[in-house]
Scaffold this motif. Structure first.
Motif: not given
Length: 854
Positions: A113-142
């Motif tokens: 079964s594929p598994r991912g990496t959990v970055l955050g827990v119980l942040l609320g409803k997220v309306l947008c996710l966006r990677f930085s140009p180098d994929d090192r940073v993720i913006a989470v709109c919660a």
């Protein structure tokens, strides 16, 4: 999952080459609006609420991949920017998980079964996710916050707070890695520095409805926001522009104008069956909902517009955007702010989704196609569409004209051309005394042509590439127009002259509140003429010193002035319905044409074909006149003009609309004349064949009050392609830049205030800038490659009615509406002159001088 199927059009024609439904998925539960992810080869979307579905076009045997790990409904999905490894992030109220698609596929092949990496827990409803140009940073709109997460250490780098409502979209700035821009339901956007966690800029409220989408265009350095009511706001991100608003666009109105906008070529150039049908083909479904919510924005690369050598675009492709809405997909041009193509979902019979709740688009630049993933607003369906850009544009645009128009002539003058009449008759216009002396000195039994060299007229050969060289123009062309030798010395102006941005001199033209209506430099750049509402035309030295020449005789406001190519004559047109040609040296009228010649007042007039003709508009027609000026002095008949003229051809506007403006090149030989009508159309006349060559319908939302061509200067050289550019201006509709070769609006300039009074425009001699007047007491200078102004010149106290660039120096005069101030901007003040200095002779003395002359 259903098999891919081809979609047919509702009008009975086959549209499989335009859009194909690649897949259709039924969810077990309704699909609420969510952020979808669309890449060049993959797309991702929530399935059955808490499952993540990934569809790929690379391997048909593994097109569908279902990832499980969320316990609550997924609200946002985003892809990384790097091709390998391809990362993906998904968010729900319980988890924010990052997935590596390569590892997930390997796990599936191994039976795990594929598994991912959990970055955050119980942040609320997220309306947008966006990677930085180098994929090192993720913006989470919660909620109303933006959490900046490190994808490697899984730590929170910053928490950006300041919005008053839920953050709906965010983007990283590609050329400024530390900048994030976000939009929110509070109807504003904010610019953040996520490295230090601070707010850089906060906009005011932009619309009456929440902002839903956001896009940053790297090529034009612009920010585009979309709201729930179909409004687009475009802002400039260029350093020093301070996030100024470039324009605002109503998507519904743009769709209506797109369905009615047509380009009508000469009826004889194309067969009738090749003409596109009327607006009902494109306008099907225009009765849809009153608003078009902007659900998604994405970059769209199209090979449109001018090449980079013309200076309008930074690359060979035009900056465009995909706009995803509930009713369809739109291609929006960021240069001219117009729609290039419209795809309505309901126009295709077998399309499974007719009204979309969520939308994501991605262009595939390799094969000029785009992929779109949709979710149904009122059902459980999720579909993927493949759109053929070339087929979509080919269906909704007119075929190319049979003959490409160009200001530069490509053939000789035809024997039946009206221009041929002027060149042939012009050879017999010598004075009688010269003819008699030539006859007495003739040698008997001499060959008809006895010169060792005969100067060619130039019409029997193709145009030379150096025809715009200053020395070539002055040495050859001026002699053909006038046998008088030029006494001034020409000197090339540097091609990279700086822009005039510093106030150099201010001059009061007249007393009272008589408006100055027009201004023009002479071809040598030594004199400046202007017309005013007090019935006078004035001619100054270019440095605005000394006593001006005053031309009196009109009984109405002077609407336009025009210098002849050799600088000997000045032409003026007035509201009294008359047209006068003046001797620039003796300030006396040598030709006067009034109401007895023209049934309706002259709206625009100029010298044409290197002073061979006078071109003018009267009522719904354009007229070409030959003229003869008797320059002999006669003290007894001093005030009676001895010139005469004769009509050569009269060309009516299509639809019998009144001509509001015209333009033609007088500095070199050209066959084309550009006109604008009261019915908001532009028409191009080819005087070599004596008929209309093309018609542009609906050029502006209001009648065009000025056409301005890029005529260059004898002191500078430009690429030959730039001479095919011309600009038009209408009250309340900005400035539009057109290309004669394509008859398309290539760029639109907005940002200046112009709501009720016609203000002038002008091209710089180098062809890189456009200047215009405005009602906010400023003159604006636009660069060709940008839609927003680069300089705003102050110094006036009322509406700036006209502008003109000096052809020989970096100088830009502007005209006031009320206080009669002629302000000249220069790159630097000349020695011994202070900014704001007055004239050497007061206006009252000019008036007394004019009374003495009359």
């Amino acid at each position: 999952m259903e098999e891919p199927q081809e979609i047919s059009s509702t009008d009975g024609g086959c549209a499989g080459d335009i859009v194909i439904e690649k897949f259709l998925v039924e969810s077990k539960m309704p699909t609420p609006p969510a952020q979808l992810a669309c890449g060049r080869q993959h797309c991702a979307f929530p399935l059955h609420g808490n499952e993540l579905c990934v569809w790929t076009a690379e391997d048909p045997s593994q097109q569908l991949l279902v990832l499980r790990g969320h316990h609550q409904p997924i609200s946002a999905v985003a892809f990384g920017n790097a091709a390998a490894p391809l990362l993906m992030c998904s968010a729900s109220p319980d988890y924010v998980i990052m997935w590596s698609l390569d590892e997930c596929r390997e796990n599936v092949l191994e039976g795990l079964s594929p598994r991912g990496t959990v970055l955050g827990v119980l942040l609320g409803k997220v309306l947008c996710l966006r990677f930085s140009p180098d994929d090192r940073v993720i913006a989470v709109c919660a909620g109303s916050k933006i959490l900046v997460l490190d994808s490697e250490s899984r730590s929170t780098l910053a928490a950006l707070e300041g919005h008053q409502g839920p953050v709906t979209a965010a983007e990283f700035c590609a050329w400024q890695a530390h900048v994030i821009i976000s939009v929110s339901e509070d109807r504003s956007f904010k610019v953040w520095d996520h490295h230090v966690g601070s707010l850089i800029y906060s906009s005011p409220v932009l619309a009456a409805s929440p902002l839903l989408s956001l896009a940053i265009n790297e090529g034009s350095e612009q920010l585009v926001t979309g709201c729930a009511e179909g409004q687009l706001c475009i802002f400039s991100l260029v350093d020093g522009h301070h996030y100024r608003c470039v324009t605002r666009v109503d998507l519904r109105k743009k769709r209506e104008s797109f369905s009615t906008r047509r380009l009508e070529p000469n009826p004889g150039s194309l067969p009738a069956e090749s003409q596109l049908s009327s607006a009902n083909e494109l306008g099907k479904g225009d009765e849809a909902e009153a608003t078009l919510p902007v659900l998604g924005l994405a970059r769209c690369d199209l090979a449109l517009g001018l090449s980079s050598e013309c200076g309008l675009v930074s690359s060979g492709k035009t900056s465009c955007l995909w706009i995803g809405s509930s009713a369809g997909l739109f291609i929006f041009n960021l240069a001219n702010f117009e729609l290039e193509a419209v795809l309505h979902y309901k126009d295709f019979r077998n399309l499974s989704i007719q009204v979309a709740g969520s939308c994501a688009v991605m262009s595939k630049t390799s094969d000029e196609k785009a992929f779109c993933v949709l979710t149904s607003m009122f059902g459980n369906r999720i579909a993927g569409l493949e759109v053929n850009l070339a087929a979509l544009l080919r269906r909704q645009r007119h075929p190319a004209l049979g003959t490409r128009l160009s200001v530069l002539p490509s053939s000789c003058v035809l024997p039946t051309s009206p221009l041929h009449f002027g060149t042939v008759k012009g050879s017999s216009a010598e004075p009688a005394c010269r003819k008699q002396s030539a006859a007495r000195s003739a040698v008997k039994d001499q060959a008809l042509v006895f010169h060792s060299k005969v100067r060619s007229s130039g019409y029997a050969s193709a145009p030379h590439a150096t025809m715009f060289s200053p020395k070539t123009n002055i040495k050859n062309d001026c002699k053909r127009a006038s046998e008088r030798k030029n006494r001034y010395k020409w000197k090339d102006s540097p091609a990279q002259n700086p822009l005039p941005t510093r106030l150099s001199r201010r001059l009061a033209v007249a007393e009272g509140r008589a408006a100055v209506r027009c201004v023009q430099f002479s071809g040598d750049g030594k004199r400046l003429a202007c017309g005013s509402a007090n019935h006078l035309a004035l001619a100054f030295d270019a440095d605005l010193t000394g006593t001006p020449a005053v031309f009196t005789g009109h009984d109405g406001a002077v609407n336009s002035v025009c210098w002849s190519h050799d600088g000997r004559w000045l032409l003026s047109a007035s509201q009294d319905g008359t047209l006068r040609v003046w001797s620039a040296r003796r300030t006396e009228a040598v030709l006067c044409l009034g109401k007895d010649v023209f049934p309706k007042p002259v709206q625009a007039a100029q010298f044409y074909y290197i002073d061979t003709f006078i071109l003018l508009s009267s009522g719904p027609a354009v007229q070409l006149l030959t003229y003869h000026i008797d320059a002999r002095q006669d003290d007894m008949r001093r005030y009676k003009p001895r010139g005469r003229c004769r009509a050569v051809v009269k060309l009516p506007m299509t639809g019998a609309a009144e001509v509001t403006s015209l333009s033609a090149t007088n500095d070199f030989y050209s066959y084309l004349v550009l006109t604008a009508g009261r019915n908001r159309t532009l028409e191009v006349f080819d005087l070599n064949v004596g008929c209309s060559a093309a018609v542009i319908v609906g050029a502006h939302s209001r009648p065009v009050h000025q056409i301005c061509q890029n005529k260059g200067s004898s002191f500078t050289t430009q690429p030959s392609q730039l001479y095919n550019l011309f600009a038009t201006r209408a009250i309340g509709d900005g400035i539009r830049l057109w290309d004669l070769r394509t008859l398309r609006c290539e760029r639109r300039f907005e940002g200046h205030l112009n709501r009720c009074y016609p203000c002038g425009i002008a091209f710089s001699p180098c062809g890189r800038y456009v200047a215009c007047g405005a009602e906010d007491r400023h003159a604006y200078v636009y660069e060709m490659g940008s839609s927003t102004f680069c300089h705003r010149l102050s110094g006036h106290t009322d509406t700036v009615t006209g502008v003109a660039f000096s052809p020989s120096a970096p100088q830009l005069p502007g005209l006031h509406l009320d206080h009669l101030l002629d302000v000249t901007w220069n790159t630097e003040c000349k020695r011994g002159r202070t900014a704001g200095g007055g004239p050497s002779v007061p206006p009252a003395q000019w008036t007394r001088q004019a009374a003495t002359l009359s």
